[in-house]
Design a protein around this motif. Structure first.
Motif, mmCIF file in Angstrom:
data_model
loop_
_atom_site.group_PDB
_atom_site.id
_atom_site.type_symbol
_atom_site.label_atom_id
_atom_site.label_comp_id
_atom_site.label_asym_id
_atom_site.label_seq_id
_atom_site.Cartn_x
_atom_site.Cartn_y
_atom_site.Cartn_z
ATOM 1 N N GLY A 94 -6.664 23.266 -38.816
ATOM 2 C CA GLY A 94 -6.525 25.266 -39.978
ATOM 3 C C GLY A 94 -7.861 25.821 -39.094
ATOM 4 N N PHE A 95 -8.506 25.473 -37.927
ATOM 5 C CA PHE A 95 -9.182 26.504 -37.622
ATOM 6 C C PHE A 95 -7.979 27.130 -36.449
ATOM 7 C CE2 PHE A 95 -11.736 27.632 -33.706
ATOM 8 C CZ PHE A 95 -11.872 28.460 -34.071
ATOM 9 N N ASP A 96 -8.141 28.314 -36.788
ATOM 10 C CA ASP A 96 -7.781 28.991 -35.546
ATOM 11 C C ASP A 96 -8.503 30.394 -34.899
ATOM 12 O OD1 ASP A 96 -5.419 30.811 -34.466
ATOM 13 O OD2 ASP A 96 -5.701 31.770 -36.294
ATOM 14 N N GLY A 97 -8.469 29.502 -33.631
ATOM 15 C CA GLY A 97 -9.885 30.166 -32.933
ATOM 16 C C GLY A 97 -9.913 29.849 -31.497
ATOM 17 N N THR A 98 -11.097 30.151 -30.806
ATOM 18 C CA THR A 98 -11.039 29.562 -29.411
ATOM 19 C C THR A 98 -12.291 28.150 -29.588
ATOM 20 O OG1 THR A 98 -10.765 31.081 -28.517
ATOM 21 C CG2 THR A 98 -12.352 29.494 -27.245
ATOM 22 N N VAL A 99 -11.771 27.152 -28.669
ATOM 23 C CA VAL A 99 -12.818 25.795 -29.246
ATOM 24 C C VAL A 99 -13.571 26.074 -27.546
ATOM 25 C CG1 VAL A 99 -12.587 23.664 -28.970
ATOM 26 C CG2 VAL A 99 -11.008 24.476 -30.702
ATOM 27 N N ILE A 100 -14.347 25.683 -27.215
ATOM 28 C CA ILE A 100 -15.381 25.164 -25.972
ATOM 29 C C ILE A 100 -15.847 23.465 -26.134
ATOM 30 C CG2 ILE A 100 -17.968 25.397 -25.506
ATOM 31 C CD1 ILE A 100 -17.132 28.428 -25.766
ATOM 32 N N VAL A 101 -15.400 22.987 -25.283
ATOM 33 C CA VAL A 101 -15.537 21.553 -24.922
ATOM 34 C C VAL A 101 -16.796 21.260 -24.386
ATOM 35 C CG1 VAL A 101 -14.607 18.805 -24.107
ATOM 36 C CG2 VAL A 101 -13.200 21.057 -25.449
ATOM 37 N N ALA A 104 -22.653 16.045 -23.929
ATOM 38 C CA ALA A 104 -24.326 16.312 -24.219
ATOM 39 C C ALA A 104 -24.479 15.532 -22.881
ATOM 40 C CB ALA A 104 -24.080 14.696 -25.655
ATOM 41 N N ASP A 105 -24.483 15.056 -22.111
ATOM 42 C CA ASP A 105 -25.131 14.788 -20.799
ATOM 43 C C ASP A 105 -24.662 15.587 -19.601
ATOM 44 O OD1 ASP A 105 -22.656 13.934 -19.941
ATOM 45 O OD2 ASP A 105 -22.371 12.586 -19.752
ATOM 46 N N THR A 106 -24.028 17.023 -20.318
ATOM 47 C CA THR A 106 -24.790 17.817 -19.242
ATOM 48 C C THR A 106 -25.279 19.049 -20.249
ATOM 49 O OG1 THR A 106 -22.267 17.557 -18.535
ATOM 50 C CG2 THR A 106 -23.130 19.628 -17.365
ATOM 51 N N PRO A 107 -26.794 19.418 -20.255
ATOM 52 C CA PRO A 107 -26.708 20.077 -21.416
ATOM 53 C C PRO A 107 -27.733 20.798 -20.940
ATOM 54 C CG PRO A 107 -28.718 18.274 -20.251
ATOM 55 C CD PRO A 107 -27.489 17.518 -20.308
ATOM 56 N N PHE A 108 -27.594 22.370 -19.882
ATOM 57 C CA PHE A 108 -27.946 23.314 -19.344
ATOM 58 C C PHE A 108 -27.644 24.270 -19.364
ATOM 59 C CE2 PHE A 108 -31.806 19.811 -17.358
ATOM 60 C CZ PHE A 108 -32.110 20.177 -18.435
ATOM 61 N N VAL A 128 -12.006 27.428 -17.685
ATOM 62 C CA VAL A 128 -13.002 26.467 -17.178
ATOM 63 C C VAL A 128 -13.924 26.627 -16.287
ATOM 64 C CG1 VAL A 128 -12.835 24.478 -15.993
ATOM 65 C CG2 VAL A 128 -10.878 24.640 -17.067
ATOM 66 N N LEU A 129 -15.373 25.820 -16.590
ATOM 67 C CA LEU A 129 -16.316 26.502 -16.229
ATOM 68 C C LEU A 129 -16.988 25.469 -14.255
ATOM 69 C CD1 LEU A 129 -19.481 27.604 -16.089
ATOM 70 C CD2 LEU A 129 -19.766 25.899 -17.565
ATOM 71 N N GLY A 130 -16.504 26.801 -13.470
ATOM 72 C CA GLY A 130 -16.901 25.819 -11.963
ATOM 73 C C GLY A 130 -17.788 25.985 -11.629
ATOM 74 N N VAL A 172 -16.830 21.445 -18.758
ATOM 75 C CA VAL A 172 -16.282 22.528 -19.686
ATOM 76 C C VAL A 172 -15.315 23.387 -20.212
ATOM 77 C CG1 VAL A 172 -18.123 24.252 -20.811
ATOM 78 C CG2 VAL A 172 -19.009 22.815 -19.550
ATOM 79 N N VAL A 173 -14.042 23.223 -20.729
ATOM 80 C CA VAL A 173 -13.341 24.172 -21.014
ATOM 81 C C VAL A 173 -13.357 24.820 -22.367
ATOM 82 C CG1 VAL A 173 -10.801 23.591 -20.867
ATOM 83 C CG2 VAL A 173 -12.235 22.130 -19.926
#
Length: 450
Positions: A94-101, A104-108, A128-130, A172-173
């Motif tokens: 039911g969520f209608d928006g942007t999901v950021i993935v 936990a082992d990339t904490p900074f 995508v985060l590069g 991260v996406v």
């Protein structure tokens, strides 16, 4: 734009060689998972989901302690990042928006970087985060066509030409929720590792005519942690940044490299921190204080003008009001020290209140524990506690009262009174000389016998 976050925290972390789930190993006094949760929370998301796996019960406990509203779902089999994100599907129904993935082992990854990804979503279906890698190693590579991201290629599946690419994938996406899960439905495990890669959604998106772009950040933000050595490097990186921030904020660090900060340390400007000070979690130091060398602080608050140490220990619940002095080899625990009071030498003050302007003599101990329960000691304003006083709690010392040095105080002392609680002194004339003569003679006999 409505935002939700999914934090992947299912990995065992075999290289950590530990019974503790990798994501619960601490950086600056908090599990690395908490650092990722902090970054996610900075976006004020509508929902947060953590995907747990190995050690799910322990991971869930940490998540709930941080934020009871964050949902935890379990990936029973670790079949890849794409499969892990799929486990969050029901939680985001039911969520209608942007999901950021996130990971936990990339904490900074900084909040500013995540916000840049959200901003980029206004023109891109998938972001995508590069980062540009000095040594790309085994990172996935970002294949670009101008400003468009065409595909992410995992190292194991990359050609020699693709391995020469230095623009790498952080993992991260950001993507619209409906689009994200639609693309994941099409991901297969036809690859060298036999896993379902989240990264495959880029090629699938481009095949559907959807746009994909890249936001870049410094490589240090994307530092992944898979071993004890990398954990130590991550902690060192955090400390370096925390020290720089403190000095920019007006804090004097006399020997920056020797100061250890926790993830949530707060220090006001014009405070001076001397060498070799350790800050555990939940410490707040107000402006104009001085923390002297070799002191250890955790779970405490020091108000303006306070001086702590050297060699002092402030434990959880220590509350120091303005202009308090806590000196060498003093331990304070679960106690309030009111304005201008002094505890200058070799004392333990636990489960207590010390009134304004009181003076606590060297060697004073609040005897607060009976083996089962803790008990409270109250010391009034401007009281004077003589050196080597034992205050057997529960006990109350009145305002402007005094205790004689060497006393064991077991009953309340009224305002302005002097309490003396020690054995009567007796004197044996000449006995000291006689005793020493006897002891020396005994020693001489033993020497001759050997």
């Amino acid at each position: 734009m409505s935002i939700a976050t999914v934090i992947l925290a299912a990995g065992k972390g075999t290289r950590m060689n530990s019974d503790i789930p990798k994501v619960l190993h601490p950086i600056a006094g908090a599990p690395m998972l908490v650092h990722a949760l902090q970054a996610a929370r900075s976006l004020e998301p509508a929902g947060m989901v953590v995907v747990a796996g190995h050690g799910a019960e322990a991971v869930t406990q940490v998540v709930q302690e941080y934020d009871e509203e964050t949902q935890v779902v379990v990936q029973d089999e670790q079949l890849g990042t794409g499969h892990a994100v799929q486990q969050a599907r029901a939680a985001l129904d039911g969520f209608d928006g942007t999901v950021i993935v996130l990971y936990a082992d990339t904490p900074f990854v900084r909040p500013e970087t995540l916000q840049a990804m959200i901003d980029a979503r206004s023109t891109q279906d998938v972001v995508v985060l590069g980062f540009e890698a000095t040594d790309p190693g085994r990172y996935g590579r970002l294949k670009m066509a101008g400003e468009t991201l065409e595909a992410i290629v995992e190292f194991n599946d990359a050609t020699e030409a693709e391995r020469a690419i230095t623009l790498c994938n952080s993992g991260v996406v950001a993507c619209d929720a409906a689009t994200l899960f639609s693309l994941l439905d099409a991901v297969t495990n036809d690859n060298a590792a036999g896993e379902y890669y989240l990264t495959d959604i880029i090629g699938l998106a481009r095949a559907r005519g959807l746009s994909a772009g890249v936001v870049t950040c410094p490589q240090a933000e994307t530092l992944g942690i898979n071993s004890r050595a990398e954990l130590a490097a991550a902690d060192a990186l955090f400390q370096q940044a925390a020290r720089a921030t403190a000095m920019e904020d007006g804090v004097t660090l006399l020997d920056p490299a020797s100061i250890y900060f926790a993830y949530d340390t707060v220090i006001g400007r014009d405070t001076v921190i001397e060498p070799h000070v350790f800050f555990g979690p939940e410490v707040t130091i107000e402006s104009g204080a001085r923390i002297r060398a070799f002191s250890h602080l955790e779970g405490c608050h020091v108000a303006r003008g306070g001086v702590v140490g050297p060699y002092a220990r402030l434990r959880p619940g220590a509350e120091l009001s303005e202009d308090v002095r806590v000196g060498n080899f003093v331990e304070i625990k679960n106690a309030t020290i009111d304005a201008g009071a002094k505890v200058n030498h070799l004392s333990y003050i636990g489960d207590a209140f010390v009134g304004a302007g009181a003076n606590i003599g060297a060697g004073t101990i609040t005897c607060n524990y009976d083996g089962v329960l803790k008990h409270h000691t109250h010391i009034g304003a401007r009281a004077f506690i003589g050196s080597n006083t034992m205050l057997v709690a529960p006990v109350s010392i009145g305002n402007e009262a005094m205790t004689a040095s060497g006393s064991v105080i077991t009953s309340d002392v009224e305002d302005g009174a002097l309490a003396i609680a020690r054995a009567h002194q007796t004197e044996k004339p000449g006995m000291a000389r006689k005793l020493m003569q006897m002891l020396r003679a005994k020693k001489a006999r033993q020497t001759r016998g050997n």
